[in-house]
Design a protein around this motif. Sequence first.
Motif, PDB file in Angstrom:
ATOM      1  N   GLY A 291      31.351 -51.547 121.398  1.00 38.42           N
ATOM      2  CA  GLY A 291      29.763 -51.734 121.939  1.00 38.42           C
ATOM      3  C   GLY A 291      29.745 -52.067 123.383  1.00 38.42           C
ATOM      4  O   GLY A 291      28.830 -52.393 123.812  1.00 38.42           O
ATOM      5  N   MET A 292      30.919 -52.023 124.150  1.00 39.68           N
ATOM      6  CA  MET A 292      30.948 -52.590 125.688  1.00 39.68           C
ATOM      7  C   MET A 292      30.639 -51.232 126.664  1.00 39.68           C
ATOM      8  O   MET A 292      31.872 -51.083 127.220  1.00 39.68           O
ATOM      9  N   ILE A 293      29.441 -50.769 126.326  1.00 34.27           N
ATOM     10  CA  ILE A 293      29.390 -49.265 127.037  1.00 34.27           C
ATOM     11  C   ILE A 293      29.414 -49.291 128.634  1.00 34.27           C
ATOM     12  O   ILE A 293      29.931 -48.741 129.134  1.00 34.27           O
ATOM     13  N   PRO A 294      28.782 -50.481 129.337  1.00 29.40           N
ATOM     14  CA  PRO A 294      28.833 -50.404 130.571  1.00 29.40           C
ATOM     15  C   PRO A 294      30.319 -50.277 131.275  1.00 29.40           C
ATOM     16  O   PRO A 294      30.848 -49.677 132.159  1.00 29.40           O
ATOM     17  N   LEU A 295      31.290 -51.601 130.620  1.00 30.85           N
ATOM     18  CA  LEU A 295      32.489 -51.512 131.099  1.00 30.85           C
ATOM     19  C   LEU A 295      33.352 -50.394 130.549  1.00 30.85           C
ATOM     20  O   LEU A 295      34.101 -49.854 131.421  1.00 30.85           O
ATOM     21  N   ALA A 296      33.010 -49.722 129.522  1.00 26.21           N
ATOM     22  CA  ALA A 296      33.579 -48.527 129.185  1.00 26.21           C
ATOM     23  C   ALA A 296      33.290 -47.349 130.012  1.00 26.21           C
ATOM     24  O   ALA A 296      34.304 -46.355 130.350  1.00 26.21           O
ATOM     25  N   LEU A 297      32.334 -47.265 130.583  1.00 15.98           N
ATOM     26  CA  LEU A 297      31.759 -46.153 131.596  1.00 15.98           C
ATOM     27  C   LEU A 297      32.376 -46.360 132.762  1.00 15.98           C
ATOM     28  O   LEU A 297      32.880 -45.328 133.353  1.00 15.98           O
TER      29      LEU A 297
ATOM     30  N   LEU B  88      35.534 -47.545 133.288  1.00 18.21           N
ATOM     31  CA  LEU B  88      36.773 -47.157 132.888  1.00 18.21           C
ATOM     32  C   LEU B  88      36.729 -45.574 132.701  1.00 18.21           C
ATOM     33  O   LEU B  88      37.920 -45.049 133.348  1.00 18.21           O
ATOM     34  N   PHE B  89      36.060 -45.055 132.012  1.00 16.32           N
ATOM     35  CA  PHE B  89      36.143 -43.660 132.060  1.00 16.32           C
ATOM     36  C   PHE B  89      35.985 -42.956 133.304  1.00 16.32           C
ATOM     37  O   PHE B  89      36.354 -41.985 133.624  1.00 16.32           O
TER      38      PHE B  89
END
Length: 141
Positions: A79-85, A87-88
């Motif tokens: 659920g850590m979408i901003p950080l995942a974005l 890294l993506f």
Amino acid sequence: MATGIVSIGAELKGLHLLSVTLFWLAVALYVFFIVLTAVRLVRYRDAVRDDLHDPTRAFGFFTAVAGTNVLATGLVGFGMIPLALVLFGLGALLWLVLGYGIPFTAILGSSTRPVSAGVNGTWLVWAVAAQSVAVTAPRWY
């Protein structure tokens, strides 16, 4: 890369504690390898340049793309979408730069002839990197 993949698999199987433990281990290892890579880029620039022009070693740089996107996928799962974005975006940028740069330097910039003599299993990481971008990207919608 592998630790992150096993973490994702553990989460899918309902082994949350194992998944979280492996995920944070993968994060620590990722940071460790980033630091080592930065040190190598600064202290051994010529060796890095040589690696980029060597068809037996250059394609190993694609592990940075795959590892970055595996962590992004794990972050989405937690659920850590901003950080995942973030890294993506980094993984996709690395894929774009390396996807054109590595073949150019390793094939056209290599003194090895024939270049096919330098083909080995690390060349497959090129495909793994592309797949990591494809697997991670659909998770945003």
